[in-house]
Write an enzyme that holds these catalytic residues in place. Sequence first.
Site, PDB file in Angstrom:
ATOM      1  CB  CYS A 331      15.656 -29.906 -85.646  1.00 14.04           C
ATOM      2  SG  CYS A 331      15.579 -31.699 -85.883  1.00 14.04           S
ATOM      3  CG  HIS A 437      13.285 -30.158 -81.234  1.00  8.94           C
ATOM      4  ND1 HIS A 437      12.837 -29.236 -82.141  1.00  8.94           N
ATOM      5  CD2 HIS A 437      13.633 -31.263 -81.956  1.00  8.94           C
ATOM      6  CE1 HIS A 437      12.882 -29.745 -83.358  1.00  8.94           C
ATOM      7  NE2 HIS A 437      13.375 -30.976 -83.266  1.00  8.94           N
TER       8      HIS A 437
END
Length: 499
Positions: A331, A437
Site C-alpha cells: 500500500c 492488504h
Amino acid sequence: MKAIMVVGTTSHAGKSLLTAALCRILCRRGWRVAPFKGQNMALNAYVTASGGEIGHAQAVQAWAAGVTPRVEMNPILLKPQGDMTSQVVLKGRAVGRVGAADYYEQFFEPGWQAIEESLTRLNEEFDLLICEGAGSPAEINLKHRDLANMRIAKHLNAPTLLVVDIDRGGAFAHVVGTLELLEPEERALIKGVIINKFRGQRSLLQSGITWLEERTGIPVIGVIPWLDHSFPAEDSLSLLDRQSSTVTREITVAVIRLPRISNFTDFDPLEAESTVTVKYLGLKDSLGYPDAVIIPGSKTTIADLVAMQRTGMAEAIQNYAAAGGTVMGICGGFQMMGRLLADPEGLEGQEGRYKGLGLLPLKTVITGQKVARQRLVTSNFPQIGLPVTGYEIHQGRSHLVDNDSSESGAVSYKPLFDDANLGVVDSTQSILGTYLHGIFDNGPWRRAWLNRLRQQRGLKSLPTGISNYREQREAMLDSLGDVVESYLDIPRLLSFLEK
C-alpha cells in the site's frame, strides 16, 4: 436489547482482548453474539464485504463471535494523520479530515446518530452485544462528549465490566479512582471488576481483592493471567514491545516502523511462522542485511517517505536493494517505492511532488476518492495460479512508466496478479509491491514467497499446501476463549443480564 459493556481503567488494559474472548465463549454457549465499538481511533483497519472500513480489532472480534464483520460493529473510525488531524470514517465511509478541536463540533451529533442506528440494526439480528469502550470512561474533561464509553452503556442499560491492567502497577487505585469519577448512574452500571495481566501467585492477591470488594461493593469476577497472544493491537506503540525477542530463526524479515504505520496486522501471519523472525525497525535503527525488507502501509505516505529520507533509512534501503536484497512494499510502502508521488490537492497536508525511492518505475497521484474493497485475484508470482484474497484501502492511483525491457539485460516488470493495478514485481523477483492488504494471510502464497528467501540461503523449502491464516486465527481464538473462560466467573457474568 441485551448487551455487556467492557470498559477499562486505562488504555491497553485489555478491553479488545477480553471482548474477543467473551464473543468466542458466549458464541460457543449458543448465543448469537456481535461485537460493538462506537468510536475507535486506530490505524489498523479492515474492509468489510460491503466495502466499508472498521477497526481491525472489531473484525477479529466478529470472527471470534463466528459472524461476518460489518460496519455497524464500528460506526466511527478515526485514523490519525500526524498533524493533529484525523480522517473520519463514518459508517464505513471516509467523510473528511478534521482537527481535534473541531471534531466534536462537527461530528458529535452525526456520530451519535450513527451509533444509535448501528445498535438498532445489530439488535434486530443478534441476541447479545459485547460492547467495547475506549481509553478510560472517567476522563472528566472529555466525558461530556465521549461517544465510546458510559454514554453507550447508559443508552443500553448494559451491565458493565471494568478491566484493570495490574501489570502497570497501582491497579487498586485505578479501580477506585475510576469509580469515584463516574456519575452515580454510571457507577451503578459497573457490575464486575476484572483484573488483567496478572503475574505471580494468586493467593498473594486475595487480600487486595477482599479489600476492593468491601470498599466498592463490586465483585471481582476474574483474574486473568498475563497471556502471550498475537491479538492485533490498535496502535503502533505495541510494536515497541516486540523488539525484545532474542530467538534466532532461519529467516529474518525487517518491517520498517514508519511514524504513521498502518495495517501492521498484515504481518501477524509472518510472526506466526516458526521459522521467521519479524523485526520492526525504527527509522534511526541500522537496517543490516535481513532476508527481506518490507515497507508497510502508512496513513501519511508522503510524510513518512520524507521522514525515511531525512533519517537515512531510505538510502539504506536503496543500497540494500542495489546489493540484491529483497524489498517489498504494501500500500503506502508500494507507493514510496516508485519514482514520484504527487499530491496536487494537498490531501495529506501539503500539495507538491515528491521523489520516491526509485525502486520501481512507478508514479502515484494522491486523489480524494478512496478505494476500499475486498479482492480475490490470481497470482503471477512467486507461483503462478495461486488464488489470493485481501483488501484495498488507499487514496493513491499508481501506474508504471517507462517499462521498456528491450535493452539487453534491462530489468523488466510484470503484474503481481491478474489485476495489473494491484502490484508489480521486477524480473529479478527481488523488488515487488502491492496494494493488497492481508496478502500474507494466504498460506500457499506466503510459503511460496518465504521459500524464495529460503532458497537464497540454501535452506530446504517449506510445504506450500497449507491452510490460510484464518484457520490458525480460529485456533488462537479458541485457545483465548478456553484460557479466559477458566479464569472468569461466567455464570456470575450471565446473571448480570437477568434484569
